[in-house]
Motif scaffolding. Structure first.
Motif, PDB file in Angstrom:
ATOM      1  N   CYS A 178      34.123  34.361  52.259  1.00  0.00           N
ATOM      2  CA  CYS A 178      35.307  35.182  52.000  1.00  0.00           C
ATOM      3  C   CYS A 178      35.897  34.829  50.646  1.00  0.00           C
ATOM      4  O   CYS A 178      35.825  33.680  50.202  1.00  0.00           O
ATOM      5  CB  CYS A 178      36.360  34.950  53.078  1.00  0.00           C
ATOM      6  SG  CYS A 178      35.820  35.434  54.728  1.00  0.00           S
ATOM      7  N   VAL A 179      36.501  35.821  50.000  1.00  0.00           N
ATOM      8  CA  VAL A 179      37.160  35.625  48.712  1.00  0.00           C
ATOM      9  C   VAL A 179      38.586  36.145  48.800  1.00  0.00           C
ATOM     10  O   VAL A 179      38.881  37.058  49.563  1.00  0.00           O
ATOM     11  CB  VAL A 179      36.403  36.317  47.561  1.00  0.00           C
ATOM     12  CG1 VAL A 179      35.036  35.687  47.352  1.00  0.00           C
ATOM     13  CG2 VAL A 179      36.253  37.803  47.809  1.00  0.00           C
ATOM     14  N   TRP A 180      39.480  35.530  47.998  1.00  0.00           N
ATOM     15  CA  TRP A 180      40.876  35.971  47.920  1.00  0.00           C
ATOM     16  C   TRP A 180      41.462  35.426  46.633  1.00  0.00           C
ATOM     17  O   TRP A 180      40.828  34.656  45.926  1.00  0.00           O
ATOM     18  CB  TRP A 180      41.659  35.514  49.148  1.00  0.00           C
ATOM     19  CG  TRP A 180      41.876  34.039  49.262  1.00  0.00           C
ATOM     20  CD1 TRP A 180      42.991  33.336  48.890  1.00  0.00           C
ATOM     21  CD2 TRP A 180      40.959  33.073  49.778  1.00  0.00           C
ATOM     22  NE1 TRP A 180      42.834  32.011  49.141  1.00  0.00           N
ATOM     23  CE2 TRP A 180      41.595  31.811  49.695  1.00  0.00           C
ATOM     24  CE3 TRP A 180      39.679  33.125  50.296  1.00  0.00           C
ATOM     25  CZ2 TRP A 180      40.975  30.638  50.105  1.00  0.00           C
ATOM     26  CZ3 TRP A 180      39.071  31.956  50.710  1.00  0.00           C
ATOM     27  CH2 TRP A 180      39.715  30.743  50.616  1.00  0.00           C
ATOM     28  N   PHE A 181      42.652  35.862  46.298  1.00  0.00           N
ATOM     29  CA  PHE A 181      43.326  35.412  45.093  1.00  0.00           C
ATOM     30  C   PHE A 181      44.594  34.647  45.449  1.00  0.00           C
ATOM     31  O   PHE A 181      45.306  34.999  46.388  1.00  0.00           O
ATOM     32  CB  PHE A 181      43.721  36.598  44.202  1.00  0.00           C
ATOM     33  CG  PHE A 181      42.552  37.199  43.489  1.00  0.00           C
ATOM     34  CD1 PHE A 181      42.152  36.713  42.260  1.00  0.00           C
ATOM     35  CD2 PHE A 181      41.852  38.253  44.045  1.00  0.00           C
ATOM     36  CE1 PHE A 181      41.068  37.264  41.594  1.00  0.00           C
ATOM     37  CE2 PHE A 181      40.778  38.816  43.391  1.00  0.00           C
ATOM     38  CZ  PHE A 181      40.381  38.321  42.161  1.00  0.00           C
ATOM     39  N   VAL A 182      44.866  33.609  44.682  1.00  0.00           N
ATOM     40  CA  VAL A 182      46.151  32.921  44.689  1.00  0.00           C
ATOM     41  C   VAL A 182      46.662  33.078  43.267  1.00  0.00           C
ATOM     42  O   VAL A 182      46.083  32.513  42.336  1.00  0.00           O
ATOM     43  CB  VAL A 182      46.008  31.431  45.066  1.00  0.00           C
ATOM     44  CG1 VAL A 182      47.341  30.719  44.935  1.00  0.00           C
ATOM     45  CG2 VAL A 182      45.444  31.286  46.464  1.00  0.00           C
ATOM     46  N   SER A 200      46.489  34.536  40.007  1.00  0.00           N
ATOM     47  CA  SER A 200      45.337  35.173  39.363  1.00  0.00           C
ATOM     48  C   SER A 200      44.058  34.350  39.527  1.00  0.00           C
ATOM     49  O   SER A 200      43.036  34.651  38.928  1.00  0.00           O
ATOM     50  CB  SER A 200      45.623  35.400  37.876  1.00  0.00           C
ATOM     51  OG  SER A 200      45.850  34.155  37.235  1.00  0.00           O
ATOM     52  N   GLU A 201      44.112  33.302  40.354  1.00  0.00           N
ATOM     53  CA  GLU A 201      42.962  32.435  40.562  1.00  0.00           C
ATOM     54  C   GLU A 201      42.146  32.882  41.771  1.00  0.00           C
ATOM     55  O   GLU A 201      42.668  33.022  42.873  1.00  0.00           O
ATOM     56  CB  GLU A 201      43.438  30.995  40.768  1.00  0.00           C
ATOM     57  CG  GLU A 201      42.309  30.003  40.811  1.00  0.00           C
ATOM     58  CD  GLU A 201      42.818  28.565  40.941  1.00  0.00           C
ATOM     59  OE1 GLU A 201      41.994  27.704  41.271  1.00  0.00           O
ATOM     60  OE2 GLU A 201      44.020  28.327  40.734  1.00  0.00           O
ATOM     61  N   ASN A 202      40.851  33.093  41.560  1.00  0.00           N
ATOM     62  CA  ASN A 202      39.935  33.516  42.616  1.00  0.00           C
ATOM     63  C   ASN A 202      39.547  32.305  43.458  1.00  0.00           C
ATOM     64  O   ASN A 202      39.154  31.274  42.938  1.00  0.00           O
ATOM     65  CB  ASN A 202      38.694  34.144  41.976  1.00  0.00           C
ATOM     66  CG  ASN A 202      37.771  34.757  42.982  1.00  0.00           C
ATOM     67  OD1 ASN A 202      37.384  34.126  43.948  1.00  0.00           O
ATOM     68  ND2 ASN A 202      37.394  35.986  42.763  1.00  0.00           N
ATOM     69  N   LYS A 203      39.666  32.447  44.779  1.00  0.00           N
ATOM     70  CA  LYS A 203      39.279  31.388  45.716  1.00  0.00           C
ATOM     71  C   LYS A 203      38.135  31.888  46.588  1.00  0.00           C
ATOM     72  O   LYS A 203      37.986  33.092  46.802  1.00  0.00           O
ATOM     73  CB  LYS A 203      40.458  31.007  46.615  1.00  0.00           C
ATOM     74  CG  LYS A 203      41.681  30.542  45.876  1.00  0.00           C
ATOM     75  CD  LYS A 203      41.469  29.147  45.332  1.00  0.00           C
ATOM     76  CE  LYS A 203      42.766  28.610  44.759  1.00  0.00           C
ATOM     77  NZ  LYS A 203      42.639  27.229  44.333  1.00  0.00           N
TER      78      LYS A 203
END
Length: 65
Positions: A33-37, A39-42
């Protein structure tokens, strides 16, 4: 819950940010899974049993008054 697929928006059952399923993780049954915090991609891998397509902790709407 219906079968998860790439592109689904999911949440951890324990809460947290909205994430997008990016694919299967390695050769196992986990989902990447991917998400943003900000503007940082996690990115992280989760077992399907830990994921849900419904936000388990939606934000409270302010009461009109």
């Amino acid at each position: 819950m219906s079968e998860l697929k790439v592109g689904d928006v999911v949440y951890l059952k324990s809460g947290g940010p909205a994430m997008t399923i990016n694919g299967k993780a390695g050769m196992g049954s986990e989902w990447s899974c991917v998400w943003f915090v900000d503007s940082e991609n996690k990115k992280a891998d989760f077992k399907p049993e830990a994921l849900t397509t419904e936000n388990p902790k939606p934000r409270q709407k302010p009461m009109a008054g």
